[in-house]
Design a protein around this motif. Structure first.
Motif, PDB file in Angstrom:
ATOM      1  N   GLN A 116      27.354 -64.786 -58.803  1.00 29.65           N
ATOM      2  CA  GLN A 116      27.606 -66.191 -59.089  1.00 29.65           C
ATOM      3  C   GLN A 116      27.179 -67.088 -57.917  1.00 29.65           C
ATOM      4  O   GLN A 116      26.599 -68.148 -58.120  1.00 29.65           O
ATOM      5  N   HIS A 117      27.458 -66.624 -56.698  1.00 27.46           N
ATOM      6  CA  HIS A 117      27.110 -67.419 -55.520  1.00 27.46           C
ATOM      7  C   HIS A 117      25.602 -67.531 -55.308  1.00 27.46           C
ATOM      8  O   HIS A 117      25.104 -68.539 -54.837  1.00 27.46           O
ATOM      9  N   LEU A 118      24.885 -66.447 -55.620  1.00 21.08           N
ATOM     10  CA  LEU A 118      23.490 -66.370 -55.194  1.00 21.08           C
ATOM     11  C   LEU A 118      22.467 -66.754 -56.252  1.00 21.08           C
ATOM     12  O   LEU A 118      21.378 -67.213 -55.935  1.00 21.08           O
ATOM     13  N   PHE A 119      22.818 -66.508 -57.511  1.00 22.09           N
ATOM     14  CA  PHE A 119      21.787 -66.649 -58.539  1.00 22.09           C
ATOM     15  C   PHE A 119      22.017 -67.892 -59.395  1.00 22.09           C
ATOM     16  O   PHE A 119      23.122 -68.445 -59.446  1.00 22.09           O
ATOM     17  N   ASP A 120      20.968 -68.316 -60.058  1.00 19.80           N
ATOM     18  CA  ASP A 120      21.030 -69.534 -60.856  1.00 19.80           C
ATOM     19  C   ASP A 120      22.077 -69.391 -61.962  1.00 19.80           C
ATOM     20  O   ASP A 120      22.238 -68.313 -62.540  1.00 19.80           O
ATOM     21  N   GLU A 121      22.727 -70.476 -62.243  1.00 17.63           N
ATOM     22  CA  GLU A 121      23.807 -70.480 -63.219  1.00 17.63           C
ATOM     23  C   GLU A 121      23.343 -69.925 -64.568  1.00 17.63           C
ATOM     24  O   GLU A 121      22.276 -70.280 -65.068  1.00 17.63           O
ATOM     25  N   ASP A 122      24.159 -69.060 -65.121  1.00 14.72           N
ATOM     26  CA  ASP A 122      23.905 -68.468 -66.444  1.00 14.72           C
ATOM     27  C   ASP A 122      22.576 -67.718 -66.551  1.00 14.72           C
ATOM     28  O   ASP A 122      22.089 -67.477 -67.649  1.00 14.72           O
ATOM     29  N   SER A 123      21.993 -67.353 -65.436  1.00 19.81           N
ATOM     30  CA  SER A 123      20.700 -66.647 -65.521  1.00 19.81           C
ATOM     31  C   SER A 123      20.875 -65.132 -65.512  1.00 19.81           C
ATOM     32  O   SER A 123      19.935 -64.383 -65.698  1.00 19.81           O
ATOM     33  N   PHE A 124      22.114 -64.673 -65.303  1.00 19.79           N
ATOM     34  CA  PHE A 124      22.334 -63.221 -65.169  1.00 19.79           C
ATOM     35  C   PHE A 124      22.552 -62.538 -66.514  1.00 19.79           C
ATOM     36  O   PHE A 124      23.373 -62.969 -67.320  1.00 19.79           O
ATOM     37  N   THR A 125      21.770 -61.491 -66.759  1.00 17.21           N
ATOM     38  CA  THR A 125      21.981 -60.639 -67.934  1.00 17.21           C
ATOM     39  C   THR A 125      22.262 -59.230 -67.426  1.00 17.21           C
ATOM     40  O   THR A 125      21.441 -58.664 -66.687  1.00 17.21           O
ATOM     41  N   GLU A 126      23.390 -58.686 -67.792  1.00 15.56           N
ATOM     42  CA  GLU A 126      23.766 -57.379 -67.233  1.00 15.56           C
ATOM     43  C   GLU A 126      23.120 -56.226 -68.001  1.00 15.56           C
ATOM     44  O   GLU A 126      22.934 -56.285 -69.213  1.00 15.56           O
ATOM     45  N   TRP A 127      22.786 -55.163 -67.255  1.00 13.06           N
ATOM     46  CA  TRP A 127      22.256 -53.925 -67.850  1.00 13.06           C
ATOM     47  C   TRP A 127      23.301 -52.808 -67.726  1.00 13.06           C
ATOM     48  O   TRP A 127      24.054 -52.756 -66.751  1.00 13.06           O
ATOM     49  N   ASP A 128      23.279 -51.892 -68.650  1.00 14.40           N
ATOM     50  CA  ASP A 128      24.098 -50.662 -68.571  1.00 14.40           C
ATOM     51  C   ASP A 128      25.566 -50.931 -68.251  1.00 14.40           C
ATOM     52  O   ASP A 128      26.225 -50.138 -67.571  1.00 14.40           O
ATOM     53  N   LYS A 129      26.088 -52.033 -68.722  1.00 15.43           N
ATOM     54  CA  LYS A 129      27.447 -52.435 -68.378  1.00 15.43           C
ATOM     55  C   LYS A 129      28.497 -51.391 -68.766  1.00 15.43           C
ATOM     56  O   LYS A 129      29.491 -51.205 -68.082  1.00 15.43           O
ATOM     57  N   HIS A 130      28.251 -50.709 -69.872  1.00 18.03           N
ATOM     58  CA  HIS A 130      29.292 -49.814 -70.385  1.00 18.03           C
ATOM     59  C   HIS A 130      29.065 -48.343 -70.041  1.00 18.03           C
ATOM     60  O   HIS A 130      29.688 -47.464 -70.622  1.00 18.03           O
ATOM     61  N   MET A 131      28.155 -48.102 -69.103  1.00 21.94           N
ATOM     62  CA  MET A 131      27.916 -46.717 -68.702  1.00 21.94           C
ATOM     63  C   MET A 131      29.075 -46.242 -67.817  1.00 21.94           C
ATOM     64  O   MET A 131      29.462 -46.928 -66.869  1.00 21.94           O
ATOM     65  N   ILE A 132      29.643 -45.090 -68.169  1.00 20.55           N
ATOM     66  CA  ILE A 132      30.767 -44.567 -67.365  1.00 20.55           C
ATOM     67  C   ILE A 132      30.576 -43.077 -67.061  1.00 20.55           C
ATOM     68  O   ILE A 132      29.756 -42.407 -67.697  1.00 20.55           O
ATOM     69  N   SER A 133      31.351 -42.598 -66.117  1.00 18.64           N
ATOM     70  CA  SER A 133      31.220 -41.196 -65.700  1.00 18.64           C
ATOM     71  C   SER A 133      31.786 -40.242 -66.738  1.00 18.64           C
ATOM     72  O   SER A 133      32.695 -40.572 -67.483  1.00 18.64           O
ATOM     73  N   ASN A 134      31.243 -39.047 -66.734  1.00 15.13           N
ATOM     74  CA  ASN A 134      31.636 -38.020 -67.691  1.00 15.13           C
ATOM     75  C   ASN A 134      32.488 -36.922 -67.057  1.00 15.13           C
ATOM     76  O   ASN A 134      32.765 -35.928 -67.705  1.00 15.13           O
ATOM     77  N   ASN A 135      32.862 -37.073 -65.814  1.00 12.07           N
ATOM     78  CA  ASN A 135      33.541 -36.015 -65.058  1.00 12.07           C
ATOM     79  C   ASN A 135      32.828 -34.669 -65.219  1.00 12.07           C
ATOM     80  O   ASN A 135      33.418 -33.689 -65.714  1.00 12.07           O
ATOM     81  N   PRO A 136      31.595 -34.582 -64.786  1.00 16.60           N
ATOM     82  CA  PRO A 136      30.766 -33.396 -65.029  1.00 16.60           C
ATOM     83  C   PRO A 136      31.310 -32.101 -64.424  1.00 16.60           C
ATOM     84  O   PRO A 136      31.067 -31.023 -64.956  1.00 16.60           O
ATOM     85  N   LEU A 137      32.049 -32.188 -63.328  1.00 16.35           N
ATOM     86  CA  LEU A 137      32.574 -30.960 -62.714  1.00 16.35           C
ATOM     87  C   LEU A 137      33.987 -30.648 -63.208  1.00 16.35           C
ATOM     88  O   LEU A 137      34.599 -29.709 -62.743  1.00 16.35           O
ATOM     89  N   HIS A 138      34.479 -31.477 -64.140  1.00 21.94           N
ATOM     90  CA  HIS A 138      35.867 -31.364 -64.590  1.00 21.94           C
ATOM     91  C   HIS A 138      36.797 -31.370 -63.389  1.00 21.94           C
ATOM     92  O   HIS A 138      37.695 -30.549 -63.254  1.00 21.94           O
ATOM     93  N   PHE A 139      36.548 -32.310 -62.516  1.00 25.59           N
ATOM     94  CA  PHE A 139      37.300 -32.388 -61.268  1.00 25.59           C
ATOM     95  C   PHE A 139      38.706 -32.906 -61.539  1.00 25.59           C
ATOM     96  O   PHE A 139      38.880 -33.908 -62.223  1.00 25.59           O
ATOM     97  N   PRO A 140      39.709 -32.209 -60.979  1.00 27.80           N
ATOM     98  CA  PRO A 140      41.088 -32.604 -61.258  1.00 27.80           C
ATOM     99  C   PRO A 140      41.376 -34.066 -60.875  1.00 27.80           C
ATOM    100  O   PRO A 140      40.941 -34.510 -59.808  1.00 27.80           O
ATOM    101  N   ASP A 141      42.073 -34.769 -61.716  1.00 22.62           N
ATOM    102  CA  ASP A 141      42.548 -36.159 -61.500  1.00 22.62           C
ATOM    103  C   ASP A 141      41.439 -37.213 -61.451  1.00 22.62           C
ATOM    104  O   ASP A 141      41.712 -38.387 -61.243  1.00 22.62           O
ATOM    105  N   TYR A 142      40.186 -36.797 -61.617  1.00 24.18           N
ATOM    106  CA  TYR A 142      39.084 -37.754 -61.450  1.00 24.18           C
ATOM    107  C   TYR A 142      39.113 -38.834 -62.533  1.00 24.18           C
ATOM    108  O   TYR A 142      39.011 -40.029 -62.243  1.00 24.18           O
ATOM    109  N   GLU A 143      39.300 -38.406 -63.784  1.00 19.91           N
ATOM    110  CA  GLU A 143      39.290 -39.384 -64.875  1.00 19.91           C
ATOM    111  C   GLU A 143      40.396 -40.428 -64.730  1.00 19.91           C
ATOM    112  O   GLU A 143      40.181 -41.616 -64.981  1.00 19.91           O
ATOM    113  N   GLU A 144      41.558 -39.969 -64.266  1.00 17.70           N
ATOM    114  CA  GLU A 144      42.673 -40.895 -64.060  1.00 17.70           C
ATOM    115  C   GLU A 144      42.307 -41.932 -62.993  1.00 17.70           C
ATOM    116  O   GLU A 144      42.613 -43.112 -63.134  1.00 17.70           O
TER     117      GLU A 144
END
Lengths: 286, 320
Positions: free
Chosen positions: A67-95
């Motif tokens: 917001q501080h650096l870029f022109d107003e309303d010019s930002f379009t987000e990519w991959d916003k909903h990409m999340i981790s899959n806990n690939p190693l099944h690491f304890p407590d990671y998802e929490e």
């Protein structure tokens, strides 16, 4: 590396006294960890989270920075909903991930997208240390890689603001390999003569410092930012001597020839615009 | 065998017992051949039990075995005419990384690897195989040279990590590693990387971007040592064994995670038992990889390299 970040924070943590807690509604006032002065949070926000008294650069969230650096309303987000899959099944990671998602406005430790700066189109990635200390796992690596590739394909500059404790432990070697993945993508951008500006903010350490953060055509940093490969505690244990206070600060790196410039947050937009303009990379629209 | 690891003690003890009985049979009237045969059968079974079911922690110990063959050991068995080349032309020569030109099957190659020592004196000289920035910059200089003369590059990875020191930071440890990652990505010659011992974090990766990545069966590759992980994650360095399991750092783990191309089988009981046989195993992997890669057009080589890394990682999307 991550440890250091913790201990550093601890050292400067501002713990309000019981009375102060009762007197002031939460979040209204803030104490600067550097000069100890207390001021309205609003006042700090208006000043781009730079202390009005001592210039200490407080943390800036990814969206605030955009917001501080870029022109107003010019930002379009990519991959916003990409999340981790806990690939190693690491304890407590998802929490832990879920907790950070709830406490921040983020799904992961980096926000990427396209945005205009003074009308000039750029691909941008902004890391946010509120989410898992800004650590890099599969999602951070993939999102940054996608942003680099988008920049390359659209012939527009790529700007990154780093803030990271390093690799994400809970994703083990997959995190380590994100250093490779992002660097291979940067090589392609480089081969296509694409412009890459890296701005290191507090903190930029470990695997992030040892990959894309250090690979800019221009490497800038915010004043006072902690930047380094190994953590202070580990180095002190290894070499059995005390390190100077300014060790691994942006200013220390500048002095040792590791940075192009240290840029005050108030000067950031002007500096970046100058570089962008000088390269006058118009580019195709995405 | 001077260094015996805890988990293999029963095997070593039984082997010693058999050898004692043999000496006894040879030097006296008593004939113990039957006993020896029985014990040898038991040894065979015990070896299978111990070595075919090594826990991650056992492999960590094996990867750190003081007698484990180093980069220079393999260089001498795999290549001819090796000529070591020194220095980064800027600051100094880092003995924690060895590099040079050589012939592999009579064809010129560039060879680079981390180099630890086998005794205290050599370890001090080689900084325990933990490089400074000038080590990575020397490696890069020779990789660029390899590219100029179109020689394939073979790297051996064997380090606890890049050295966490004051001077290393001042001279840009981060930049040196980062630069190698990016430059290796763009080299127009085949790169084969083989983890032979410990693959410790960024310091390992600094020589580890390539077209084919292999690990010796008992080597490890990790973002942080098990000790470091347990002290950071659980505030207890004593939980290193658990961390070794959770962090998924063995060759088989990395194959499963799709990070490496293959596991190079090790001599039973570890590469140090028979370096000649071990070198043969490595040799066949290098030969096969070079055959596959040397016919590829430059553009395809680089495109494949990008895809290889692009595919590493595991993520999903939030249900909305």
């Amino acid at each position: 590396m991550l440890r250091d970040f913790f201990s550093k924070k601890k050292r400067y943590a501002s713990i309000p006294s019981q009375e102060a807690k009762q007197d002031v509604p939460e979040g209204l006032m803030q104490k600067c960890p550097n000069c100890q002065k207390i001021f309205y949070r609003k006042e700090l926000n208006r000043n781009m989270n730079v202390c009005p008294h001592c210039d200490h650069h407080h943390r800036l969230s990814a969206y605030e920075r955009i917001q501080h650096l870029f022109d107003e309303d010019s930002f379009t987000e990519w991959d916003k909903h990409m999340i981790s899959n806990n690939p190693l099944h690491f304890p407590d990671y998802e929490e832990k991930l879920e907790k950070d998602r709830l406490k921040s406005d983020l799904n992961e430790a980096v926000v990427t997208g396209k945005a205009k700066m003074n009308g000039m189109e750029t691909a941008v990635a902004v890391m946010d240390s509120r989410f898992r200390m800004g650590s890099m796992g599969s999602v951070v690596g993939e999102k940054i890689t996608n942003a680099i590739e988008n920049a390359r394909k659209a012939h527009i500059p790529f700007i990154i603001f780093t803030a990271s404790g390093g690799a994400r432990m809970q994703e083990g070697v997959l995190s380590l390999m994100q250093m490779g993945k992002t660097s291979v993508a940067l090589q392609r951008l480089h081969a296509d003569k694409g412009l890459f500006i890296s701005v290191m903010t507090h903190p930029t350490t470990g695997g992030v410092s040892a990959s894309f953060a250090s690979l800019g055509d221009y490497n800038f940093a915010e004043p006072g930012a902690l930047i380094g490969f190994a953590g202070r505690r580990i180095i002190e244990q290894t070499i059995r001597e005390k390190l100077p206070d300014d060790f691994q600060t942006a200013e220390f790196l500048l002095e040792h020839g590791q940075l192009d410039r240290v840029v005050h947050r108030h000067e950031m937009k002007k500096t970046l615009s100058t570089v962008l303009d000088l390269h006058s990379t118009g580019g195709d629209s995405l | 065998m001077k260094h015996v690891l805890e988990f293999e003690k029963p095997v070593i003890e039984l082997r010693e017992k058999i050898s004692d009985l043999r000496t006894l049979t040879e030097n006296s009237e008593m004939d113990l051949s039957d006993e020896i045969i029985t014990l040898e059968k038991r040894l065979e079974k015990l070896e299978t039990d111990v070595y075919d079911r090594m826990a991650p922690w056992d492999r960590v110990q094996m990867a750190r075995h003081p007698e484990r063959p180093t980069t220079l050991d393999y260089i001498h068995h795999l290549f001819t005419d090796f000529l070591e080349l020194h220095g980064d032309r800027n600051f100094g020569d880092d003995a924690a990384i060895v590099s040079g030109i050589a012939k592999f099957n009579n064809k010129p190659v560039t060879v680079i690897g981390h180099q630890r020592g086998k005794d205290t004196k050599e370890n001090i000289r080689r900084n325990f195989g933990m490089p400074h920035p000038e080590g990575y910059r020397k490696a890069l200089r020779l990789m660029k040279q390899a590219e100029k003369f179109q020689r394939p590059i073979i790297t051996f990875i064997d380090t606890k990590g890049a050295y966490p020191g004051k001077a290393a930071e001042e001279r840009g440890q981060s930049e040196a590693i980062a630069r190698n990652l990016m430059e290796m990505a763009g080299l127009t010659v085949p790169i084969i990387c083989i983890v032979i011992g410990e693959g410790g974090s960024g310091g390992a990766l600094g020589l580890g971007i390539g077209d084919r990545i292999f690990m010796l069966e008992n080597s490890t590759y990790s973002v942080i040592s098990p000790e470091g992980a347990s002290s950071i994650l659980w505030k207890d360095a004593g939980l290193a064994q658990e961390a070794a399991e959770s962090m998924k750092i063995t060759s088989y783990d990395l194959k499963k995670l799709n990070v490496i191309d293959g596991v190079i089988p090790e001599v039973r009981g570890g590469a140090h038992r028979d370096i000649l046989t071990q070198a043969k195993e490595i040799e066949s992997v290098i030969t096969e990889s070079l055959n596959d890669l040397s016919t590829l057009d430059e553009g395809i080589l680089l495109e494949n390299r990008f895809k290889k890394y692009k595919n590493i990682g595991d993520y999903t999307y939030l249900d909305l």
